[in-house]
Motif scaffolding. Structure first.
Motif, PDB file in Angstrom:
ATOM      1  N   SER A  11      -0.295   1.070  -4.338  1.00 32.77           N
ATOM      2  CA  SER A  11       0.442   1.021  -5.597  1.00 32.77           C
ATOM      3  C   SER A  11      -0.450   0.388  -6.638  1.00 32.77           C
ATOM      4  O   SER A  11      -0.873  -0.757  -6.489  1.00 32.77           O
ATOM      5  N   ASN A  18       6.396  -2.338  -2.321  1.00 31.92           N
ATOM      6  CA  ASN A  18       7.467  -1.911  -1.430  1.00 31.92           C
ATOM      7  C   ASN A  18       7.915  -2.982  -0.442  1.00 31.92           C
ATOM      8  O   ASN A  18       9.036  -2.919   0.075  1.00 31.92           O
ATOM      9  N   ASP A  75      -2.736   8.929  -4.803  1.00 29.75           N
ATOM     10  CA  ASP A  75      -2.168   8.991  -6.157  1.00 29.75           C
ATOM     11  C   ASP A  75      -1.808  10.410  -6.579  1.00 29.75           C
ATOM     12  O   ASP A  75      -0.834  10.621  -7.309  1.00 29.75           O
ATOM     13  N   THR A 107      12.064   1.853  -4.645  1.00 32.39           N
ATOM     14  CA  THR A 107      11.859   1.154  -5.919  1.00 32.39           C
ATOM     15  C   THR A 107      13.120   1.083  -6.771  1.00 32.39           C
ATOM     16  O   THR A 107      13.069   0.692  -7.929  1.00 32.39           O
ATOM     17  N   ASP A 209       8.185  -0.306 -11.119  1.00 32.62           N
ATOM     18  CA  ASP A 209       6.820   0.209 -11.130  1.00 32.62           C
ATOM     19  C   ASP A 209       5.821  -0.872 -11.529  1.00 32.62           C
ATOM     20  O   ASP A 209       4.664  -0.824 -11.138  1.00 32.62           O
TER      21      ASP A 209
END
Length: 225
Positions: A11, A18, A75, A107, A209
């Protein structure tokens, strides 16, 4: 119904998000627990390339299955490719009977069991190909602009200025809930003419995010207490 929770290890916006502790509990745990509390969901599978995420998933009640390949957790990896890969292995190697399933992003920790049940109920009621969760947009989409490299403004839409009340309300996907027929995903699509929107509130639609998102979710949880 099977609940699939996709949670890759990498991430960029918020590293390790997470399993980052949110009010003392790993972020992904909120989604696993909500799924397990739904009467519509019989199994929860965490789809991840990361052993730490996988083991935390097992701790909170996810099924013991497998890690996905790194090529499906980059990604530029397409989520639908991971769904197809994971569902195929679950069907062929684990004997899962999957005609329909729900994807719950980890998320979205403020998404409630009521939202999950509401989306699945709508899916069943409409005999839909898919149901996707949305949130109401408070500003007209035609107000949005592109910014040029020199800082100038460029129109996206060819639309004259109006009062906000004159615009037709719009919605945007919040990333919290996706209910699919397996046949739709297997055909490489998320939507058909038989797809429907399930509307969630702005508070339950918080999608983490960045650290700002994380802290806002933490604030809302603490306030709810």
């Amino acid at each position: 119904m099977l609940a699939l929770i996709p949670a890759r290890g990498g991430s960029k916006g918020l590293p390790g998000k997470n399993i980052k502790l949110l009010n003392g509990k790993p972020l992904i745990a909120y989604t696993i627990e909500a799924a397990l509390n739904s009467p519509y969901i019989s199994k929860v599978v965490v789809s991840t390339d990361d052993i730490d995420i996988y083991e935390i998933g097992l701790k909170y009640g996810a099924e013991s299955t497998f890690l996905r390949p790194k090529k499906l957790a980059e990604d530029n990896s397409m989520a639908i490719d991971n769904y197809k890969y994971t569902l195929t292995r679950l069907k062929t190697e684990f004997g899962y009977d999957i005609e329909k399933f729900i994807v719950l992003q980890p998320t979205s920790p403020l998404r409630t069991v009521r939202d999950i049940d509401g989306a699945i109920s709508l899916f069943n009621e409409k005999n839909a190909d898919s149901v996707v969760s949305y949130c109401e947009e408070h500003h007209p989409i035609s107000w949005h602009k592109y910014m040029k490299s020199n800082g100038g403004i460029e129109d996206i839409f060819d639309d004259g200025l109006k009062n906000r009340q004159e615009y037709k309300p719009s919605i945007f996907p919040n990333g919290a809930i996706y209910v699919f027929k397996y046949s739709l995903i297997n055909s490489g699509r998320y939507y058909s003419d038989n797809s429907y929107a399930y509307i969630m509130s702005r508070k339950t639609s918080v999608d983490i995010d960045t650290i700002d998102d994380f802290e806002y979710a933490e604030f809302l949880m603490e306030k709810a207490r």
